[in-house]
Scaffold this active site. Structure first.
Site, mmCIF file in Angstrom:
data_model
loop_
_atom_site.group_PDB
_atom_site.id
_atom_site.type_symbol
_atom_site.label_atom_id
_atom_site.label_comp_id
_atom_site.label_asym_id
_atom_site.label_seq_id
_atom_site.Cartn_x
_atom_site.Cartn_y
_atom_site.Cartn_z
ATOM 1 C CG LEU A 33 -92.671 34.070 -38.044
ATOM 2 C CD1 LEU A 33 -92.116 35.347 -38.688
ATOM 3 C CD2 LEU A 33 -91.707 32.909 -38.302
ATOM 4 C CG ASP A 50 -102.278 32.071 -35.048
ATOM 5 O OD1 ASP A 50 -102.748 30.956 -34.750
ATOM 6 O OD2 ASP A 50 -101.668 32.814 -34.266
ATOM 7 C CG PHE A 72 -93.352 20.509 -38.191
ATOM 8 C CD1 PHE A 72 -92.652 19.429 -37.676
ATOM 9 C CD2 PHE A 72 -93.445 20.643 -39.571
ATOM 10 C CE1 PHE A 72 -92.050 18.509 -38.518
ATOM 11 C CE2 PHE A 72 -92.845 19.725 -40.418
ATOM 12 C CZ PHE A 72 -92.153 18.661 -39.895
ATOM 13 C CG ASN A 91 -101.229 26.201 -30.824
ATOM 14 O OD1 ASN A 91 -101.822 26.632 -31.823
ATOM 15 N ND2 ASN A 91 -99.941 26.010 -30.794
ATOM 16 C CE1 TYR A 140 -96.327 18.237 -27.079
ATOM 17 C CE2 TYR A 140 -95.139 16.487 -25.960
ATOM 18 C CZ TYR A 140 -95.364 17.243 -27.086
ATOM 19 O OH TYR A 140 -94.633 17.005 -28.220
ATOM 20 C CE LYS A 144 -97.738 17.657 -30.480
ATOM 21 N NZ LYS A 144 -97.382 18.014 -31.853
ATOM 22 C CB ILE A 206 -79.961 16.540 -12.355
ATOM 23 C CG1 ILE A 206 -78.602 16.739 -13.025
ATOM 24 C CG2 ILE A 206 -80.494 15.129 -12.569
ATOM 25 C CD1 ILE A 206 -77.514 15.806 -12.491
ATOM 26 N NE ARG A 280 -89.586 18.308 -17.322
ATOM 27 C CZ ARG A 280 -89.015 18.346 -18.524
ATOM 28 N NH1 ARG A 280 -88.437 19.449 -18.962
ATOM 29 N NH2 ARG A 280 -89.017 17.283 -19.295
#
Ligand code: UDP
Length: 327
Positions: A33, A50, A72, A91, A140, A144, A206, A280
């Site tokens: 959570l 966890d 997920f 994580n 990221y 993955k 933007i 970004r």
């Protein structure tokens, strides 16, 4: 099937849990959570825990005879992964490996994994197919990809079956308006655009107007959350021990940031105050999927293939729940 859903209280997880239950599967959600919402899943199915806590995780997975896991429970912000890579490596790689350890301990032989278009990096060909080189350009995407590689090695050595679903841009909400997107902080374009429409934010920025795209803003392939969730169920039901499957999930159409803003203005009937800001870090100019493989192999058929219908469902959710789940 009896399915153990790690991270099932998050945005994509909670919609998938709903469709799993509707399809007649048994579900246990394992979620800390930290980003998920208890009220987005049936309370009796939620185990608070966890992935970092291997003992609790293994005990939860041994508590019932699970046929499969879904994963997920990961961090998913490109920008944050650039400034806080440790969070992502811990994580999305280290803690995620605990899920594979617990699966082995509990003899669970199948997994559906939330992977991402970010594993491809800057496209060398568009639309992107599953055989496109995977050269991620941000932490990221790298985390993955590492987990995809772990899955392939575990499959070869231990015979687990897996499906890695490479999502493009998940968006939208349950059509009945009862589940939706609620991140804190919110960083995704469509909710931020709708917050600007509602006056919850003054304006949306933007990020970059000098990309090599028709209007200079980034182009993404948006996929409705229910269509994404449905793909998980198809992958789960088709999977056999030892399978190593990868599928892209998008609609095959790219929309620029400006087009998203214009479509949202049309759907909401409101002006969307916006400004132009710097790029970004970590954003490729264009990401558009070919999802022909999952259409061909699993018969996947999107119910909400158009940006307008995706934004309509998101708008209903945000309008009816201006404070999200309120927790
Ligand atoms: N974006 C933007 N302003 C925002 C948030 C996002 O211009 O406030 C852009 C972002 O640079 C990207 C696209 O919108 O090109 C989609 O970003 P999002 O964070 O929704 O998803 P991502 O592509 O990172 O998975």
């Amino acid at each position: 099937m009896n399915v153990f859903v790690a991270g099932g209280a998050g945005y994509i997880g909670s919609h998938t849990v709903r469709l799993l239950l509707e399809a007649g599967h048994e579900v246990t959600v394992y979620d800390n959570l930290s980003e998920g919402h208890a009220s987005s899943v049936p309370v009796a199915r939620l185990v608070r825990g966890d992935l970092a806590d291997l003992d609790t995780l293994t005990a939860a997975m041994r508590a019932k005879p699970y046929d499969a896991a879904m994963h997920f429970a990961a961090n998913c912000y490109v920008g944050e992964s650039v400034t806080e890579p440790q969070k992502y490596y811990v994580n999305n790689v280290s803690n995620a490996l605990n899920l594979l350890r617990a699966m082995r301990a509990a003899d669970v032989g199948k997994i559906v994994f939330s992977s991402t278009a970010a594993t491809y990096g800057t496209p060398v060909a568009t639309p992107i197919t599953e055989s496109h080189p995977q050269q991620p350009i941000n932490p990221y995407g790298r985390t993955k990809l590492m987990f995809e590689q772990a899955l392939a090695d575990y499959s070869r050595a231990y015979g687990i079956g897996y499906a890695a679903l490479r999502y493009f841009n998940a968006a939208g909400a349950a059509p009945d308006g009862t589940l939706g997107e609620d991140h804190d902080p919110e960083t995704h374009l469509i909710p931020l655009v709708l917050y600007a429409a509602m006056g919850k934010r003054d304006q949306v920025s933007i990020f970059g107007t000098d990309y090599d795209t028709p209007d200079g803003t980034c182009v993404r392939d948006y996929i409705h959350i229910y269509d994404l969730a449905q793909a998980h169920i198809l992958a789960l039901e088709a999977m056999r021990p030892g399978d190593r499957r990868t599928y892209n999930l998008g609609n095959g159409s790219g929309y620029s940031v400006r087009e998203v803003i214009d479509t949202a203005a049309k759907v909401t009937g409101r002006e969307i105050p916006h400004n132009e800001a710097q790029r970004r870090p970590g954003d490729p100019a264009v990401l558009v999927a070919s999802s022909e493989k999952i259409v061909r192999e699993l018969g996947w058929k999107p119910r909400f293939p158009h940006l307008e219908s995706i934004i309509e469902t998101a708008w209903r959710w945000h309008r009816e729940h201006p404070d999200g789940y309120g927790d």
